[in-house]
Design a protein around this motif. Structure first.
Motif, mmCIF file in Angstrom:
data_model
loop_
_atom_site.group_PDB
_atom_site.id
_atom_site.type_symbol
_atom_site.label_atom_id
_atom_site.label_comp_id
_atom_site.label_asym_id
_atom_site.label_seq_id
_atom_site.Cartn_x
_atom_site.Cartn_y
_atom_site.Cartn_z
ATOM 1 N N VAL A 555 0.855 -1.187 0.000
ATOM 2 C CA VAL A 555 0.000 0.000 0.000
ATOM 3 C C VAL A 555 0.891 1.237 0.000
ATOM 4 C CG1 VAL A 555 -1.800 1.272 1.219
ATOM 5 C CG2 VAL A 555 -1.799 -1.234 1.266
ATOM 6 N N PRO A 556 0.954 1.971 -1.116
ATOM 7 C CA PRO A 556 1.847 3.138 -1.166
ATOM 8 C C PRO A 556 1.250 4.333 -0.432
ATOM 9 C CG PRO A 556 0.681 2.912 -3.247
ATOM 10 C CD PRO A 556 0.254 1.740 -2.401
ATOM 11 N N VAL A 557 2.082 5.014 0.335
ATOM 12 C CA VAL A 557 1.673 6.232 1.032
ATOM 13 C C VAL A 557 2.826 7.220 0.979
ATOM 14 C CG1 VAL A 557 0.107 5.039 2.626
ATOM 15 C CG2 VAL A 557 2.484 5.403 3.284
ATOM 16 N N VAL A 558 2.474 8.489 1.118
ATOM 17 C CA VAL A 558 3.472 9.541 1.272
ATOM 18 C C VAL A 558 3.381 10.027 2.709
ATOM 19 C CG1 VAL A 558 4.246 11.818 0.528
ATOM 20 C CG2 VAL A 558 3.313 10.213 -1.148
ATOM 21 N N ILE A 559 4.519 10.018 3.409
ATOM 22 C CA ILE A 559 4.554 10.445 4.810
ATOM 23 C C ILE A 559 5.270 11.784 4.882
ATOM 24 C CG2 ILE A 559 5.379 9.905 7.121
ATOM 25 C CD1 ILE A 559 5.172 6.971 6.429
ATOM 26 N N ALA A 560 4.629 12.752 5.503
ATOM 27 C CA ALA A 560 5.199 14.094 5.644
ATOM 28 C C ALA A 560 5.340 14.433 7.121
ATOM 29 C CB ALA A 560 4.314 15.132 4.944
ATOM 30 N N GLU A 561 6.400 15.132 7.454
ATOM 31 C CA GLU A 561 6.570 15.635 8.810
ATOM 32 C C GLU A 561 7.467 16.861 8.771
ATOM 33 O OE1 GLU A 561 8.428 12.893 11.410
ATOM 34 O OE2 GLU A 561 10.138 12.520 10.115
ATOM 35 N N GLU A 562 7.292 17.733 9.753
ATOM 36 C CA GLU A 562 8.145 18.903 9.830
ATOM 37 C C GLU A 562 9.557 18.482 10.226
ATOM 38 O OE1 GLU A 562 6.123 22.883 11.057
ATOM 39 O OE2 GLU A 562 5.424 21.356 12.450
ATOM 40 N N ALA A 563 10.538 19.092 9.594
ATOM 41 C CA ALA A 563 11.935 18.831 9.950
ATOM 42 C C ALA A 563 12.264 19.640 11.203
ATOM 43 C CB ALA A 563 12.850 19.215 8.798
ATOM 44 N N ARG A 564 12.549 18.955 12.289
ATOM 45 C CA ARG A 564 12.806 19.625 13.558
ATOM 46 C C ARG A 564 14.205 19.308 14.056
ATOM 47 N NH1 ARG A 564 7.503 19.513 17.408
ATOM 48 N NH2 ARG A 564 5.948 20.096 15.852
ATOM 49 N N PRO A 565 14.828 20.230 14.771
ATOM 50 C CA PRO A 565 16.109 19.912 15.418
ATOM 51 C C PRO A 565 15.926 18.788 16.431
ATOM 52 C CG PRO A 565 15.679 22.286 15.439
ATOM 53 C CD PRO A 565 14.417 21.618 14.997
ATOM 54 N N ALA A 566 16.996 18.066 16.694
ATOM 55 C CA ALA A 566 16.912 16.914 17.595
ATOM 56 C C ALA A 566 16.422 17.318 18.982
ATOM 57 C CB ALA A 566 18.273 16.225 17.686
ATOM 58 N N ASP A 567 16.810 18.514 19.458
ATOM 59 C CA ASP A 567 16.439 18.904 20.821
ATOM 60 C C ASP A 567 14.995 19.394 20.927
ATOM 61 O OD1 ASP A 567 16.719 21.253 19.473
ATOM 62 O OD2 ASP A 567 18.083 22.209 20.909
ATOM 63 N N GLU A 568 14.238 19.391 19.816
ATOM 64 C CA GLU A 568 12.828 19.757 19.863
ATOM 65 C C GLU A 568 11.918 18.572 19.582
ATOM 66 O OE1 GLU A 568 11.959 23.029 17.304
ATOM 67 O OE2 GLU A 568 13.492 24.336 18.163
ATOM 68 N N LYS A 569 12.504 17.396 19.373
ATOM 69 C CA LYS A 569 11.699 16.240 18.993
ATOM 70 C C LYS A 569 11.129 15.536 20.218
ATOM 71 C CE LYS A 569 14.035 15.150 14.638
ATOM 72 N NZ LYS A 569 14.830 14.153 13.899
ATOM 73 N N GLY A 570 9.937 14.998 20.028
ATOM 74 C CA GLY A 570 9.339 14.123 21.026
ATOM 75 C C GLY A 570 8.977 14.833 22.318
ATOM 76 N N VAL A 571 8.516 14.020 23.274
ATOM 77 C CA VAL A 571 8.099 14.544 24.575
ATOM 78 C C VAL A 571 9.279 15.112 25.336
ATOM 79 C CG1 VAL A 571 7.063 13.916 26.776
ATOM 80 C CG2 VAL A 571 6.157 12.950 24.670
ATOM 81 N N ALA A 572 10.440 14.478 25.189
ATOM 82 C CA ALA A 572 11.621 14.954 25.916
ATOM 83 C C ALA A 572 11.981 16.375 25.485
ATOM 84 C CB ALA A 572 12.785 14.002 25.671
ATOM 85 N N GLY A 573 12.012 16.627 24.168
ATOM 86 C CA GLY A 573 12.326 17.962 23.694
ATOM 87 C C GLY A 573 11.279 18.979 24.103
ATOM 88 N N THR A 574 10.014 18.597 24.003
ATOM 89 C CA THR A 574 8.928 19.487 24.402
ATOM 90 C C THR A 574 9.007 19.819 25.883
ATOM 91 O OG1 THR A 574 7.512 18.544 22.693
ATOM 92 C CG2 THR A 574 6.424 19.740 24.457
#
Length: 940
Positions: A555-574
């Motif tokens: 099943v082909p899909v296109v996945i998009a996400e904002e390019a974020r610095p490593a220190d802003e990713k996930g719950v830890a960065g937030t």
């Protein structure tokens, strides 16, 4: 319960009662009927969730809970209670041993439930780990010790490949709340456990650096950088174990006078690890999207494969699989589909074939080294089927054998506008299906910033478009360039066209499909032969990362996400941004800047836009900052753009003197004494909002009540459209501050001297024909029916009755499922600014939307399609008596609405007096000068 009912049925009965919200007494009766042997499953599962709900819902529910649960807990084995998850164990202990009055009227239970809902906090004492939950100084330490039910690993597999004949597995595994900062005291082993007496297989495993595990974690303040692992295994340990099991199975069958049959041997993959004194074991689960979902098998010898596979609950298994039946040929001759199947090493003369659950005759012909099986299927019968079905062969006296594709080629045979396919699934098993001809992608290549899809589509000639659909309902289309049976689609994910402006694909997964001229939505699939060469690596373009991925095998899909610095990713960065960076920024001096936020940064619209553009028109050179989410827009003029959720976003809200918004600000924001927060809100309410909604009066107050109270305390000025709206807004929000009865700035364009020129430009963007009457249907959303995508207005009847000199626009509410709008109307649900649509509309059809007040500035007619007026007024509540006051007809059926539209000039004349009265009451300030009044008041 009736006799003869199984234990699983009793457990299911408890679950069903909990799911339906049945009285707690009925739930406890079912739990007692299930017996003490299943107390662990009941207390840690459905009953546990009901306990939490009852504790949160007030004293009366807590009394009922304790009264009914205590006798049941007295019958449960103490060993069972000791092995429950720690939060459930603690609640059961308190319910059994604390005084009833203290539990009912105090906050002991609610405190424990609230603490358990927070991310896991762990404390180590010696070599043992304990939960950091309330009352630790009052209760025995053993109640807080983390046991097997609490030490469940969090795992993900990022890659599974064969290299030089060895299986390599890469992923990460950790215990939530236990940081893994280095290799020290950190060991892991992947173990394959087979059936019963077979010895387990230990894969050669080592820990590796995996910072992405920290980014993806749900627990703030934890570091899982060294939770990664790689595991390696050759096929030989599996082969000899499978051989021994096969030998034992053959002996047993011979003793029963049956021929030996090669059978598959399955091992489940577990990970066992020791981390900082804690030992845990758990299944390896969770495949990363893409190639990891479709791991390749290894042929270790003719007819024998080792295959990593995924179960339905996303757990990894490794299967030693002999091919007992292999497909050797497929032919389509008229109305007959003929399949040739070979059974190696077996001489069989009788048996059957099976397609899914349908048994059918088959011709078995013994040959020198096996048996040739011929299966004939009627093409007309296949074309009536809706789902693909697996193909089986059932030799007489032997277990059924799944037919494998082996070295045979996959087949797609067309029959008019449908096709019959004989394909392999992700485990190489043959699946026969019939459906409408599907586009099949054979190549997906990035050419700079463009994704080029090529493939085959042997359907009738004619124009086709590829549709990209987001889970929110948002869609984009791209033309399919066709040449005979081949097609090409060129996508630019970073610059998709949205009503004449370029925007990137929003973050998330975009599914690919095609709308057939018949109206049927046809899915797009990947060619299985192209999967090995598919480039699934991300491409970063303009602040977004895009991936072309094949998920669920093909099943082909296109996945998009904002390019974020490593220190802003996930719950830890937030967590760091909110708890460390933002508080530090609030101590810095304020800048003479204004932050603009419209709909959380998703839109350049509303009164926020109007205020910004008025200040630019006046030459205000102070700093302007727009918050933009997911690259949704680029504001005109000299404004600075900050990405929502970024470090710059936190700094801007902490240090800007003015903040202009039309909705709630982020939960972490706290207004400073010397800041000015202007709340324009997004319209005068018709339906009940805020504290006037039924759920806001519950005891105890719901979390949204506290969220609103904290938000409203930070407002300095609230805009109001009219004297009527002011007390409504004050009461709904519990707001005590300044209210500016300026009118809504967003409506100034509706009475602007330039409105005709602007309307012509907007019509061109929407593709509307000049001179046609425009009917805009813009209903609000239903709390009780949000997932319904049906357009309630009968557009087909409206098109037939109104004729070709009308344009029909449908504007779905952002809180409602994206409407399914047919081609006879224009879907403008994703158009960024509702005011533009009101500007081009000649007639508004709505129900309980605030757009009714805004449209009054145009002086144009309004028709109310209130098909559920009584229900909506009861469930949500209305501030306005539409039947008595509405400036247009309030109609219950679509047919009546269409008739009103046909004679709209007569209807408008009939309601002219009520229209003016309504306008004087609800929109007296919408005179084209509202923006100037606001800017003069705050920024002059």
């Amino acid at each position: 319960m009736a006799t003869g009912v199984t234990a699983q049925e009793r457990l299911r009965a408890v679950q069903d009662l909990c799911d339906r919200g049945e009285p707690f007494e009925a739930v406890m009766e079912a739990a007692r009927a299930a017996g003490p042997d299943h107390a662990a499953e009941i207390l840690s599962g459905p009953l546990g969730a009901r306990m939490d709900q009852a504790i949160k819902r007030g004293a009366a529910h807590r009394r009922e809970l304790v009264t009914l649960l205590r006798p049941y807990l007295a019958t449960v084995d103490p060993k069972v209670k000791r092995e429950l998850p720690v939060a459930r164990r603690l609640l059961c202990h308190l319910i059994e041993h604390r005084d009833l009055g203290e539990l009912v009227d105090g906050d002991v239970l609610t405190t424990v439930v609230a603490a358990a809902a927070e991310p896991s906090k762990r404390i180590r004492k010696g070599l043992r780990w304990y939960a950091d939950l309330p009352l630790r100084d009052e209760l025995p330490p053993a109640l807080y010790r983390l046991r097997r039910a609490d030490l469940v690993p969090v795992t993900q597999i990022d890659d599974i490949v064969w290299r030089d004949g060895k299986l390599l597995v890469r992923g990460h595994a950790y215990l939530a709340g236990l940081s893994v900062r280095s290799r020290r005291f950190n060991r892991a082993t992947v173990v394959l456990r087979g059936p019963r007496w077979l010895p387990p297989v230990r894969m050669r495993t080592r820990r590796v650096l995996a910072p992405e595990a920290t980014h993806a974690a749900r627990e703030p303040g934890c570091n899982y950088d060294w939770s990664g692992f790689t595991a390696e295994l050759s096929s030989w340990p599996l082969r000899w174990r499978g051989g021994v099991r096969g030998l034992v199975s053959a002996v047993r069958r011979r003793m029963r006078h049956r021929p030996a049959v090669r059978d598959a041997t399955t091992w489940r993959a577990e990970i066992v690890f020791w981390s900082r004194g804690a030992r845990a074991t758990g299944l390896l689960r969770g495949a990363a999207v893409g190639r990891t979902e479709r791991p390749a098998g290894l042929r270790v010898k003719q007819g024998l494969w080792v295959r990593p596979v995924w179960t339905s609950d996303r757990a990894l298994q490794v299967v030693l699989q002999p091919n007992r039946a292999e497909l050797t040929g497929v032919t389509v001759d008229g109305d007959r589909l003929e399949l040739k199947i070979f059974l190696p090493g077996r001489s069989v003369t009788k048996g059957h074939a099976r397609l899914g659950g349908h048994r059918m005759a088959a011709d078995f012909t013994p040959e020198a080294d096996g048996t040739l099986v011929t299966v004939g299927l009627a093409v007309p019968a296949l074309l009536q089927e809706k789902d693909g079905r697996r193909l089986w062969v059932e030799p007489k006296g032997d277990p059924a054998a799944s037919v494998m594709l082996g070295d045979a080629a996959e087949v797609r045979a067309t029959a008019d506008d449908r096709e019959i396919t004989v394909l392999a699934d992700r485990r190489d098993r043959v699946v026969v299906s019939a459906h409408r001809v599907r586009p099949v992608i054979t190549s997906a290549v990035w050419e700079g910033e463009r994704l080029v899809l090529r493939g085959s589509y042997p359907d009738a000639a004619g124009a086709r478009t590829l549709t990209l659909r987001h889970r929110s309902g948002l869609t984009y289309t791209a033309a399919m360039e066709r040449s005979e049976d081949q097609f090409t689609v060129r996508l630019t994910p970073a610059t998709m066209d949205r009503f004449g402006e370029s925007v990137p694909l929003a973050s998330g997964t975009w599914n690919l499909s095609m709308r057939h001229p018949s109206g049927e939505i046809v899915p797009v699939r990947m060619d299985h032969a192209a999967l090995g060469a598919l480039d699934e690596d991300p491409r970063t373009i303009g602040g977004h990362a895009f991936r072309m991925v094949s998920t669920r095998f093909d099943v082909p899909v296109v996945i998009a996400e904002e390019a974020r610095p490593a220190d802003e990713k996930g719950v830890a960065g937030t967590h760091v941004l909110r708890r460390v960076f933002y508080p530090a920024q609030r101590t810095e001096p304020l800048n003479d800047a204004t932050v603009y936020v419209a709909n959380d940064g998703r839109l350049y619209s509303d009164s926020v836009r109007a205020i910004y553009e008025e200040r630019l028109r006046r030459g205000d050179e102070r700093e302007h900052i727009w918050v933009v989410k997911d690259g949704a827009f680029v504001p005109p003029g000299p404004a600075t753009v900050v990405r929502a959720g970024s470090r710059e976003h936190h700094a801007a809200l902490a240090r800007s003197r003015h903040i202009v918004t039309n909705a709630f600000l982020p939960v972490w924001f706290r207004s400073r004494e010397d800041q000015v927060v202007l709340q324009t809100w997004h319209g005068t309410p018709v339906k009940h909002i805020g504290n006037d909604q039924p759920h806001m009066t519950r005891d105890p107050r719901p979390p949204v009540w506290h969220r609103q109270a904290a938000e409203v305390r930070g407002w300095d000025v609230l805009l109001s459209q009219s004297p009527w709206a002011t007390p409504v807004l004050r009461e709904a929000f519990g707001y005590k501050g300044e209210v500016l009865e300026s009118g809504l700035p967003r409506n100034d364009v509706l009475s602007s001297p330039e409105r005709d020129r602007m309307a012509a430009e907007i019509r061109a963007r929407l593709g509307l024909t000049e001179g046609k009457r425009v009917v805009l249907y813009a209903p609000t959303w239903r709390d009780y029916d949000r997932k319904n995508a049906m357009v309630k207005l009968d557009l087909a009847k409206a098109r037939q009755a109104l004729g070709a000199d009308h344009e029909l626009l449908v504007r779905g509410h952002p809180m409602q499922a994206m409407p399914a709008v047919p081609d006879i109307a224009h879907d403008v649900s994703t158009y960024p600014d509702m005011t533009d649509l009101l500007l081009v509309a000649d007639v508004l059809v709505t129900d309980y939307s605030s757009s009714m007040f805004d449209f009054l500035a145009t002086g144009k007619p309004i028709v109310f399609y209130a098909y559920d007026l009584a229900k909506y007024a009861t469930k949500r509540g209305l501030y306005v008596d539409l039947e008595a006051q509405a400036p247009g007809p309030v109609l219950p059926t679509s047919g009546e609405v269409v008739e009103a539209l046909r004679s709209i000039d007569t209807v408008a004349a009939e309601y002219a007096d009520r229209y003016e009265t309504f306008r004087a009451t609800y929109a007296p300030k919408d005179d084209g000068k509202a923006t100037a009044r606001v800017v003069d008041h705050l920024f002059s």
